[in-house]
Design an enzyme around this catalytic site. Structure first.
Site, PDB file in Angstrom:
ATOM      1  N   LYS A  37       0.808 -41.992   3.405  1.00  0.00           N
ATOM      2  CA  LYS A  37      -0.262 -41.118   2.897  1.00  0.00           C
ATOM      3  C   LYS A  37      -0.817 -41.640   1.575  1.00  0.00           C
ATOM      4  O   LYS A  37      -2.021 -41.760   1.392  1.00  0.00           O
ATOM      5  CB  LYS A  37       0.272 -39.695   2.691  1.00  0.00           C
ATOM      6  N   ASN A  38       0.087 -41.959   0.639  1.00  0.00           N
ATOM      7  CA  ASN A  38      -0.385 -42.313  -0.702  1.00  0.00           C
ATOM      8  C   ASN A  38      -0.905 -43.746  -0.805  1.00  0.00           C
ATOM      9  O   ASN A  38      -1.315 -44.181  -1.884  1.00  0.00           O
ATOM     10  CB  ASN A  38       0.704 -42.026  -1.731  1.00  0.00           C
TER      11      ASN A  38
ATOM     12  N   CYS B 118      -1.988 -27.835 -10.429  1.00  0.00           N
ATOM     13  CA  CYS B 118      -1.497 -27.589  -9.079  1.00  0.00           C
ATOM     14  C   CYS B 118      -0.075 -27.055  -9.164  1.00  0.00           C
ATOM     15  O   CYS B 118       0.481 -26.906 -10.254  1.00  0.00           O
ATOM     16  CB  CYS B 118      -1.578 -28.834  -8.219  1.00  0.00           C
TER      17      CYS B 118
ATOM     18  N   ARG C 147      -1.006 -31.838 -14.401  1.00  0.00           N
ATOM     19  CA  ARG C 147      -1.601 -33.047 -13.837  1.00  0.00           C
ATOM     20  C   ARG C 147      -3.017 -33.377 -14.338  1.00  0.00           C
ATOM     21  O   ARG C 147      -3.994 -33.363 -13.580  1.00  0.00           O
ATOM     22  CB  ARG C 147      -1.570 -32.972 -12.304  1.00  0.00           C
TER      23      ARG C 147
ATOM     24  N   ASP D 198       8.939 -37.634  -5.411  1.00  0.00           N
ATOM     25  CA  ASP D 198       8.587 -37.118  -4.085  1.00  0.00           C
ATOM     26  C   ASP D 198       9.791 -36.992  -3.156  1.00  0.00           C
ATOM     27  O   ASP D 198       9.648 -36.491  -2.036  1.00  0.00           O
ATOM     28  CB  ASP D 198       7.504 -37.990  -3.429  1.00  0.00           C
TER      29      ASP D 198
ATOM     30  N   ARG E 144      -0.279 -31.706   5.383  1.00  0.00           N
ATOM     31  CA  ARG E 144      -1.031 -32.608   4.499  1.00  0.00           C
ATOM     32  C   ARG E 144      -0.383 -33.980   4.442  1.00  0.00           C
ATOM     33  O   ARG E 144      -1.068 -34.973   4.213  1.00  0.00           O
ATOM     34  CB  ARG E 144      -1.072 -32.038   3.074  1.00  0.00           C
TER      35      ARG E 144
HETATM   36  N1  EPU Z   1      -0.624 -37.992 -16.210  1.00  0.00           N
HETATM   37  C1  EPU Z   1      -1.254 -37.785 -17.415  1.00  0.00           C
HETATM   38  N2  EPU Z   1      -2.550 -38.197 -17.551  1.00  0.00           N
HETATM   39  C2  EPU Z   1      -3.257 -38.773 -16.535  1.00  0.00           C
HETATM   40  C3  EPU Z   1      -2.610 -38.998 -15.314  1.00  0.00           C
HETATM   41  C4  EPU Z   1      -1.276 -38.595 -15.183  1.00  0.00           C
HETATM   42  O1  EPU Z   1      -0.677 -37.244 -18.345  1.00  0.00           O
HETATM   43  O2  EPU Z   1      -4.434 -39.114 -16.725  1.00  0.00           O
HETATM   44  C5  EPU Z   1       0.790 -37.569 -16.033  1.00  0.00           C
HETATM   45  C6  EPU Z   1       0.962 -36.491 -14.977  1.00  0.00           C
HETATM   46  O3  EPU Z   1       0.696 -35.206 -15.471  1.00  0.00           O
HETATM   47  C7  EPU Z   1       2.405 -36.672 -14.552  1.00  0.00           C
HETATM   48  C8  EPU Z   1       2.604 -38.189 -14.708  1.00  0.00           C
HETATM   49  O4  EPU Z   1       1.521 -38.643 -15.494  1.00  0.00           O
HETATM   50  O5  EPU Z   1       3.266 -36.008 -15.419  1.00  0.00           O
HETATM   51  C9  EPU Z   1       2.602 -38.966 -13.413  1.00  0.00           C
HETATM   52  O6  EPU Z   1       1.548 -38.572 -12.581  1.00  0.00           O
HETATM   53  P1  EPU Z   1       0.716 -39.577 -11.681  1.00  0.00           P
HETATM   54  O7  EPU Z   1      -0.657 -39.706 -12.240  1.00  0.00           O
HETATM   55  O8  EPU Z   1       1.502 -40.820 -11.451  1.00  0.00           O
HETATM   56  O9  EPU Z   1       0.632 -38.766 -10.321  1.00  0.00           O
HETATM   57  P2  EPU Z   1      -0.550 -38.867  -9.304  1.00  0.00           P
HETATM   58  O10 EPU Z   1      -1.129 -40.210  -9.332  1.00  0.00           O
HETATM   59  O11 EPU Z   1      -1.456 -37.690  -9.470  1.00  0.00           O
HETATM   60  C10 EPU Z   1       0.831 -39.739  -7.260  1.00  0.00           C
HETATM   61  C11 EPU Z   1       1.134 -39.270  -5.872  1.00  0.00           C
HETATM   62  C12 EPU Z   1       2.064 -38.068  -5.932  1.00  0.00           C
HETATM   63  C13 EPU Z   1       3.352 -38.506  -6.645  1.00  0.00           C
HETATM   64  C14 EPU Z   1       3.021 -39.070  -8.030  1.00  0.00           C
HETATM   65  C15 EPU Z   1       4.216 -39.621  -8.761  1.00  0.00           C
HETATM   66  C16 EPU Z   1      -0.881 -39.916  -4.692  1.00  0.00           C
HETATM   67  C17 EPU Z   1      -2.121 -39.506  -3.980  1.00  0.00           C
HETATM   68  N3  EPU Z   1      -0.130 -38.934  -5.214  1.00  0.00           N
HETATM   69  O12 EPU Z   1       0.216 -38.643  -7.924  1.00  0.00           O
HETATM   70  O13 EPU Z   1       2.367 -37.703  -4.590  1.00  0.00           O
HETATM   71  O14 EPU Z   1       4.226 -37.404  -6.781  1.00  0.00           O
HETATM   72  O15 EPU Z   1       2.040 -40.134  -7.897  1.00  0.00           O
HETATM   73  O16 EPU Z   1       4.838 -40.614  -8.021  1.00  0.00           O
HETATM   74  O17 EPU Z   1      -0.568 -41.094  -4.764  1.00  0.00           O
HETATM   75  C18 EPU Z   1       3.048 -36.262  -2.863  1.00  0.00           C
HETATM   76  O18 EPU Z   1       2.790 -37.192  -2.063  1.00  0.00           O
HETATM   77  O19 EPU Z   1       3.670 -35.224  -2.516  1.00  0.00           O
HETATM   78  C19 EPU Z   1       2.618 -36.394  -4.249  1.00  0.00           C
HETATM   79  C20 EPU Z   1       2.531 -35.356  -5.078  1.00  0.00           C
END
Ligand code: EPU
Length: 419
Positions: free
Chosen positions: A22-23, A117, A122, A306, A398
């Protein structure tokens, strides 16, 4: 609304095929916006989030053809709208992944802010700051990120926090920027590498994906390409935990061990026998009760957030006491209250949960709160005494392709009921 009904107690035994990640497919579908020419993406899982991403692209004017066997073909020549509306973005945060490609190729984008969320606040500040450093003019008003730019220019971007989609968005912006971009403290997840490999197949010049420093030399244009999505490491891990929690034997196929090293290490620590081949992994618990395992989540290659909820369920019935620390998201213990309703003994203090394994859980009606929390409730239901009814399973649809069919194939007594 559909629910999943599970009768616990069956020891799982069999093989299951792992779907595409998915990711990885979500950023790669967003990357098709960068292609000057048709593109084909294969090994695409049937997931609600994939449909949402297709709808988002379709509304912009991307033509999409779905072929059950071949995958998804895209063509961007009909693009007429550079907007991702709140109505879709609110249902899937990964919609933010269209921001980088739109600004880089078309010099304009209007993307709704995703908002908070169930698992934490996030923010997407690092996505926005990175694009600004590359020359985009960005305002945030009325709940939308509005970006305008001429051709972006390369920049040195040091990410304060390791972010997966942030790294992906900025990498997709940098591939068409003028000059060199260096992303430091980049995410090293296999899905980042898969996106980089796809962009390289489209003609991008990227080095270092999979390390914490990614260097991108911008090119003038990118072609389409044919690309196969990598296997889903979280689905892989979830089915292996299903084997372990039920005391059974599960072989996962069309996946590989190097993307789940930290998870396999923890599964071995529960007492499971784990064997690996080139494109399969087999776990055998030999009918034993798993031993408790401590863990702490962190960005790849450490233990994935995850998989935290699934290991909370495993520890809930394990022999011993485990400490589980969540360091990636601030609010990712929503499954705990539901597991407690099934008889689990778990105490949460801040970002740590202390799980005291009990010999048996009891089935109960429970409610899913997010994707991985739903998976943990299903796992608990597999071993609970009696009947577990999991509500709000749209979360599971999802991110897991046909989960009840795959589990039933392994011998689980599970079915979807209309409710
Ligand atoms: N963060 C910030 N600022 C930003 C971006 C992120 O402070 O601009 C913080 C977030 O709040 C969090 C940390 O950085 O505390 C890590 O978040 P990240 O941005 O890595 O998460 P994401 O990219 O939104 C992806 C996956 C998630 C997975 C996380 C962590 C996708 C589409 N989603 O989310 O997947 O948990 O990385 O590995 O790739 C899931 O599949 O169930 C899922 C939630």
């Amino acid at each position: 609304m559909d629910k999943l009904l599970i009768y616990g107690g069956a020891r799982l035994d069999g093989e299951v095929r792992i779907s595409g990640a998915k990711n990885a497919v979500l950023p790669i579908l967003a990357a098709t916006l960068l292609a000057d020419g048709p593109m084909r993406v294969a090994n695409v899982p049937h997931l609600h989030d994939v449909t949402t991403m297709m709808e988002l692209l379709g509304r912009m004017g991307v033509s999409l053809t779905v072929d059950e066997r071949m995958g998804i073909e895209t063509d961007t020549k009909g693009i007429h709208t550079l907007r991702a509306a709140y109505e879709l973005v609110k249902t899937m945060r990964a919609s933010i992944l269209v921001l980088g490609p739109l600004v880089a190729r078309f010099g304009e984008a209007e993307v709704s802010l995703p908002g908070g969320c169930a698992i934490g606040s996030r923010p997407v500040n690092l996505h926005v700051d990175g694009l600004r450093a590359m020359g985009a003019d960005i305002t945030v008003e009325g709940g939308y990120i509005r970006a305008k730019a001429g051709r972006l220019h390369g920049a040195r971007l040091v990410l304060d926090v390791i972010t997966v989609t942030g790294t992906e968005n900025l990498m997709m912006a940098a591939v068409l920027a003028e000059g060199r971009t260096i992303i430091e403290n980049a995410a090293r997840e296999p899905e980042v590498v898969d996106l980089a490999n796809c962009l390289i197949a489209m003609g991008a010049n990227i080095e270092g994906a999979g390390t914490d420093t990614i260097t991108i030399h911008g090119v003038e244009r990118l072609n389409g390409c044919d690309y196969d999505i990598l296997p889903d490491r979280i689905e892989t891990g979830t089915f292996l935990v299903a084997g372990a929690i039920s005391g059974g034997r599960v072989r996962v196929k069309r996946t590989y061990a190097s993307i789940v090293d930290s998870v396999l290490q923890k599964l071995r620590a529960t007492g499971a026998e784990v064997r690996v081949g080139e494109d399969w992994i087999e776990l055998d618990m030999h009918g034993e009760r798993p031993r408790a395992v401590d863990l702490q989540t962190a960005p790849y290659p450490a233990f994935p957030t995850d998989m935290q909820a699934q290991f909370t369920a495993l520890n809930a019935v394990a022999d011993g006491v485990a400490s589980i620390t969540e360091t990636v998201f601030e609010n990712r213990f929503m499954h705990v209250q539901e597991l407690q309703r099934m008889g689990a003994s778990i105490q949460v203090n801040g970002n740590t949960a202390i799980v005291r394994g009990v010999p048996e859980l009891t089935g109960a009606p429970v409610m899913a709160t997010d994707l991985r929390a739903s998976a943990s409730l299903i796992l608990a239901g597999l071993v609970a005494k009696g009947e577990t009814l999991v509500d709000r399973i749209y979360h599971i649809d999802r991110g897991y392709e046909c989960i009840e069919e795959k589990l039933a194939q392994l011998g689980a007594r599970i079915r979807r009921v209309a409710g």
